[in-house]
Scaffold this active site. Sequence first.
Site, short mmCIF file in Angstrom:
data_model
loop_
_atom_site.label_atom_id
_atom_site.label_comp_id
_atom_site.label_asym_id
_atom_site.label_seq_id
_atom_site.Cartn_x
_atom_site.Cartn_y
_atom_site.Cartn_z
N ARG A 192 13.27 -3.73 8.96
CA ARG A 192 13.25 -2.98 7.70
C ARG A 192 12.60 -1.62 7.86
O ARG A 192 11.53 -1.50 8.44
CB ARG A 192 12.49 -3.78 6.63
CG ARG A 192 12.33 -3.01 5.32
CD ARG A 192 11.73 -3.87 4.24
NE ARG A 192 10.37 -4.29 4.49
CZ ARG A 192 9.30 -3.52 4.31
NH1 ARG A 192 9.44 -2.25 3.93
NH2 ARG A 192 8.09 -4.00 4.54
N ARG A 207 9.06 0.52 12.89
CA ARG A 207 8.00 -0.47 13.04
C ARG A 207 8.18 -1.38 14.24
O ARG A 207 7.21 -1.73 14.92
CB ARG A 207 7.91 -1.32 11.77
CG ARG A 207 7.24 -0.61 10.63
CD ARG A 207 7.19 -1.48 9.39
NE ARG A 207 6.51 -0.78 8.32
CZ ARG A 207 6.46 -1.21 7.07
NH1 ARG A 207 7.06 -2.34 6.74
NH2 ARG A 207 5.82 -0.52 6.15
N HIS A 215 4.82 -9.62 9.00
CA HIS A 215 4.75 -8.80 7.79
C HIS A 215 5.89 -9.05 6.81
O HIS A 215 5.65 -9.22 5.62
CB HIS A 215 4.75 -7.32 8.19
CG HIS A 215 4.68 -6.37 7.03
ND1 HIS A 215 3.62 -6.35 6.15
CD2 HIS A 215 5.54 -5.41 6.61
CE1 HIS A 215 3.82 -5.42 5.23
NE2 HIS A 215 4.99 -4.85 5.47
N GLN A 227 0.82 -1.21 0.00
CA GLN A 227 0.00 0.00 0.00
C GLN A 227 0.85 1.27 0.00
O GLN A 227 0.66 2.16 -0.82
CB GLN A 227 -0.92 0.01 1.22
CG GLN A 227 -1.94 -1.09 1.25
CD GLN A 227 -2.74 -1.10 2.54
OE1 GLN A 227 -2.43 -0.39 3.49
NE2 GLN A 227 -3.76 -1.94 2.60
N HIS A 260 4.24 -5.91 11.29
CA HIS A 260 3.66 -4.60 11.00
C HIS A 260 2.77 -4.19 12.16
O HIS A 260 1.98 -5.00 12.65
CB HIS A 260 2.86 -4.64 9.70
CG HIS A 260 2.59 -3.28 9.13
ND1 HIS A 260 1.69 -2.40 9.69
CD2 HIS A 260 3.13 -2.63 8.06
CE1 HIS A 260 1.67 -1.28 8.99
NE2 HIS A 260 2.55 -1.40 7.99
N GLU A 287 6.62 7.94 6.32
CA GLU A 287 6.23 6.78 7.10
C GLU A 287 7.16 6.65 8.30
O GLU A 287 8.13 7.42 8.44
CB GLU A 287 6.26 5.51 6.24
CG GLU A 287 5.22 5.54 5.12
CD GLU A 287 5.24 4.31 4.24
OE1 GLU A 287 4.29 4.13 3.48
OE2 GLU A 287 6.22 3.53 4.32
#
Length: 450
Positions: free
Chosen positions: A379, A283, A344, A46, A237, A112
Amino acid sequence: MKISCDFLVLGSGIAGLSFALKAAGHGTVAVVTKREVTESATNYAQGGIASVFSQEDTFAAHIDDTLVAGAGICHEEVVRMVIEEGPPTIKSLIDWGVKFTTSGDSFDLTREGGHSQRRILHADDVTGREIERALVAAVRNHPNITVYENHIAIDLITEAKITRKRLKHNRCLGAYVLAIEAEKVKTFNARFTLLATGGTGKVYLYTCNPDVATGDGVAMAYRAGADIANMEFMQFHPTTLYHPHAKSFLISEAVRGEGAILRRRDGTAFMEKYHHLKDLAPRDIVARAIDSEMKTFGDDCVYLDITHREPEYIKGRFPNIYQTCLEYGLDMTTTPLPVVPAAHYLCGGVAVDRNAETNIKQLYAIGEVAFTGLHGANRLASNSLLEAAVYASLAYKHIVSELEADRPSLPIVPEWDSGTATNSDEMVIVSQNWDEIRRCMSNYVGIVRS
């Protein structure tokens, strides 16, 4: 049934298709994919793809953000290389027809978690779908590329395997592939084989990965003798939709990038006590914070609140997320979304060098199946599509140089031998099952859910 090609690509996400389009100028390419060609983790991405495209941003800042998110164990030289290759990589995607969202004459860059600047190129909130659309169209129009849908690779063919010898310098000669509808195992022999099979999310009970993310590539490479690294670093995630029918639907990190706040059931915002970046922390920190809050207060989930933004902005910026949540009876313009973490992204995988080659000659791995050293222990958001596309180019360049030096002959390999198995299901189980990927992970970790 035998099929010969110059390049065998296992997987049809951004990694496999980008490589196929580049390699097709130098020979025939067979793309093997276990369902429809569009069914890949890429198609579900997304947020976007990270790259330096604004005057306020720098390569140094992107590098630093990646190293910080990776908890100090990224390979810095790889981080630098991938990030500096970002802009030309984006140009290649655009040349293939990818249409990123723009604002005026510039890309509409979002932010993000873990990023110090706005550097995420996106196509609304369906970036992966747009990338997949463009790449699939280009692949279907190329005369040198053949796509084998509903085919699943079940075992790599190596020189050591067919000669039954221990070889100091083993090489890959192709793969055995099950044609699902025909219930036949085909023999693909190739000069070069590329693993682009994605991650291992379906090993876990709760994951936002598609059903095809079953760790095939890691398992096959492990059996063939390829080096495997960092399998303990599975990224969770922080925000997947908590709903009995949503199948851990991902709520993009870009929602927090545009101001969404994580709250407890009583409305209390809690991320400030965990990290100075609050809701835009990396994250792993956000996922652990949510887990801590749920356990401390006995709640089943936390809530992602973007209701303070204008409804029309939310609908325009996140049309897919808005519509999907609405189908589950949740209007994100008026109601905070219930969210929980879910498995994730695999930060480890098949170890490769800077050319994407494994320790088995003529076997390459790119995308989530590969361990390059870019991600470290965690990541950085939207670095995955970047890594896949960059390494597709690196693999292509290295293979071209290998072809120019010495074009290997097409190998002669034996057809699949099913032994005493009597039907196609047994034939696959003989060589590929959950125990393979779990054994691989437990050898390096010992923490996989049984």
